[in-house]
Scaffold this active site. Structure first.
Site, PDB file in Angstrom:
ATOM      1  N   SER A  93      -0.440  -3.697  12.514  1.00 36.99           N
ATOM      2  CA  SER A  93      -1.449  -4.212  13.429  1.00 36.99           C
ATOM      3  C   SER A  93      -0.898  -5.385  14.209  1.00 36.99           C
ATOM      4  O   SER A  93      -0.157  -6.207  13.678  1.00 36.99           O
ATOM      5  CB  SER A  93      -2.692  -4.659  12.647  1.00 36.99           C
ATOM      6  OG  SER A  93      -3.573  -5.390  13.471  1.00 36.99           O
ATOM      7  N   LYS A  94      -1.254  -5.481  15.478  1.00 39.33           N
ATOM      8  CA  LYS A  94      -0.819  -6.602  16.300  1.00 39.33           C
ATOM      9  C   LYS A  94      -1.443  -7.914  15.838  1.00 39.33           C
ATOM     10  O   LYS A  94      -0.994  -8.988  16.230  1.00 39.33           O
ATOM     11  CB  LYS A  94      -1.178  -6.346  17.768  1.00 39.33           C
ATOM     12  CG  LYS A  94      -0.378  -5.203  18.394  1.00 39.33           C
ATOM     13  CD  LYS A  94      -0.714  -5.025  19.852  1.00 39.33           C
ATOM     14  CE  LYS A  94       0.111  -3.899  20.464  1.00 39.33           C
ATOM     15  NZ  LYS A  94      -0.185  -3.696  21.899  1.00 39.33           N
ATOM     16  N   ARG A  95      -2.466  -7.804  14.997  1.00 41.57           N
ATOM     17  CA  ARG A  95      -3.099  -9.016  14.464  1.00 41.57           C
ATOM     18  C   ARG A  95      -2.303  -9.585  13.286  1.00 41.57           C
ATOM     19  O   ARG A  95      -2.539 -10.697  12.852  1.00 41.57           O
ATOM     20  CB  ARG A  95      -4.529  -8.714  14.021  1.00 41.57           C
ATOM     21  CG  ARG A  95      -5.437  -8.302  15.167  1.00 41.57           C
ATOM     22  CD  ARG A  95      -6.855  -8.051  14.671  1.00 41.57           C
ATOM     23  NE  ARG A  95      -7.733  -7.638  15.760  1.00 41.57           N
ATOM     24  CZ  ARG A  95      -7.904  -6.383  16.151  1.00 41.57           C
ATOM     25  NH1 ARG A  95      -7.228  -5.421  15.551  1.00 41.57           N
ATOM     26  NH2 ARG A  95      -8.729  -6.081  17.138  1.00 41.57           N
TER      27      ARG A  95
END
Length: 501
Positions: A271-273
């Site tokens: 995830s880019k988070r």
């Protein structure tokens, strides 16, 4: 031939690659940071080109101006250079196939879109966004595939001329044919797919004069002489569409290979988070370029790894020499953070063995210590720092670990203010014992300290507590004997003598 889904998507047996001097490209969009998947794509393109004496081209695909992030191109180039990936052509590098930024190639795209309009494989579409939204809503209501109904494909020449004269906004679409395109994926094997089953005619040129990814991608790859396209598997489904565009121009397409997804150790999608997606985050956390590069190769396949042989840090030259496309697995690449720690540990050891790099390592750690303990009296002499690094190579994977509270005793010189429970006479008697030690390792130190306690009729824990206070001023940390070995005989004796003055 194996049917994977009811939409006409096939995988067939793999066939071998043949190429003498390839030209490959890494073509990111400037929409933010370089993530781990992008770095893997750039790295594998570089290794493939290097292993075949070919060229790597950097191309910036910024045709979607709404998603462009200021400064991202410079950041991306910086990340690539940091990782040791040098491009042969591209922005700031030059080359005879430029410009290498798509927003600077608009005249070229206009020229080639005209060719498709002239040969009848493309047409102008005047449908409004409102109508397209209604089509999508109708498809959702009837549980059918949302796609353009190709309405403007059948407009007459006169109707098109009239709308253009009226200044009606339009885009240019490609005429999809019901043609099951086949290609040999260099990683997944044979692929066949009829794109017209699931899509309406795709947009090639938007109403703002900018091309879509699919059109600019094909035109640029052809004009830049790209022989092999190695990109993420998310683009595999679009490749047959690209093949139709190549066919419309009468061009020979490059060979395609799609790299599998990179996933977490448990198989979940990155995830880019997450903090461990950006290359920048790895760099900030003290991961070295060669360690990160090796980590990717250990997770992504393409190399010979003998089970049980352990991890060996390989240079870019060695990786290029060993790299083989056919050894890349088509299964998702699982990341194992423990491998990253081991790779970084090996890189610290490698740098310590190199005279120039070891000096830089020492200087970096000295600066880290000074920044971490700005108010303390410190021992950051080069010899001491180097000795700490030699000791720490089996214990830490990041330099930053050495400035944690756990290792504060290494740098902070103990204060003389608290002398409670310190027996100066006993310390004075201990000094010649320590001076006489020929083997200054923790086994012999502990042995002599026990003998000293027995001879002087004093409890061993009391002496240990006293020495810990004198040597570090800390209540916790490594064992006293280990601490003394790390500090060295000279530094240990100096701290004891300083304390009892």
């Amino acid at each position: 031939m194996k049917l994977l889904s009811p939409i006409g998507y096939f995988i067939l047996p793999y066939r071998c690659l043949t190429s003498k001097s390839p030209r490959v490209r890494f073509a990111p969009s400037p929409t933010g940071y370089l993530h781990l998947g992008g770095l893997r794509t750039a790295l594998y393109n570089k290794l493939f080109a290097k292993s075949h004496k070919g060229s790597l081209i950097l191309r910036i695909e910024d045709t979607d101006q709404t998603r462009k992030v200021g400064g991202s191109v410079d950041a991306l180039v910086h990340d690539l250079q940091w990782a040791g990936i040098q491009c042969d052509e591209g922005p700031g590098i030059g080359g005879k196939h430029g410009p290498y930024i798509q927003s600077e190639r608009l005249e070229i795209y206009q020229k080639y879109i005209s060719k498709l309009l002239d040969n009848g494989t493309a047409y102008r579409c005047f449908c409004t966004e409102r109508r397209l939204n209604l089509l999508r809503r109708d498809a959702m209501r009837t549980h059918s595939i949302p796609k353009y109904d190709n309405r403007c494909r059948n407009l007459s020449f006169g109707e098109v001329k009239e709308k253009l004269k009226a200044g009606t906004p339009n885009c240019i679409r490609f005429k999809l044919t019901s043609d099951c395109q086949y290609f040999e994926d260099l990683i997944f094997g044979g692929i066949a797919y009829d794109v017209s089953l699931n899509e309406g005619d795709p947009v090639l040129m938007k109403s703002d004069g900018f091309p879509t990814y699919h059109f600019a991608n094909v035109v640029d790859d052809y004009l830049m002489g790209i022989s092999h396209v190695l990109r993420g598997v998310e683009w595999q489904i679009s490749t047959t569409k690209h093949l139709l565009i190549y066919k419309a121009f009468g061009w020979k397409p490059p060979k395609f290979g799609h790299l599998p997804l990179i996933v977490n150790a448990d198989g979940t999608k990155l995830s880019k988070r997450q903090s461990d997606v950006k290359v920048e985050d790895y760099r900030r956390k003290g991961v070295y370029p060669l360690a990160l590069v090796n980590y990717i190769t250990l997770s992504g396949g393409g190399f010979d790894h003998v089970p049980g042989a352990g991890i060996r840090l390989k240079s870019m030259e060695e990786l290029a020499e060993e790299f083989q496309l056919q050894k890349i697995s088509s299964h998702p690449s699982r990341l194992n953070p423990e491998l990253l720690d081991e790779c970084n540990k090996l890189e610290i050891r490698r740098r310590l063995r190199d005279e120039k790099e070891s000096r830089a390592l020492v200087a970096t750690l000295q600066q880290l210590v000074k920044c971490s303990y700005p108010e303390q009296k410190l021992n950051v002499s080069s010899d001491h720092v180097r000795a700490v690094l030699e000791w720490a190579t089996t214990r830490i994977s990041r330099l930053e670990e050495l400035v944690s509270d756990k290792y504060g005793f290494l740098w902070i010189l103990p204060s003389n203010t608290d002398k409670a429970e310190i027996n100066k006479e006993l310390l004075e008697q201990l000094i010649p014992v320590l001076e006489s030690l020929s083997n200054y390792d923790q086994i012999h130190i502990k042995q002599y300290l026990r003998e000293f306690c027995t001879k002087n009729n004093v409890k061993f824990p009391i002496v240990m507590k006293m020495l810990r206070s004198v040597l570090s001023g800390l209540a916790e940390g490594p064992g006293v004997a280990e601490m003394m070995q790390l500090l060295g005989k000279q530094q240990s004796l100096l701290r004891i003598k300083t304390y009892i003055k």
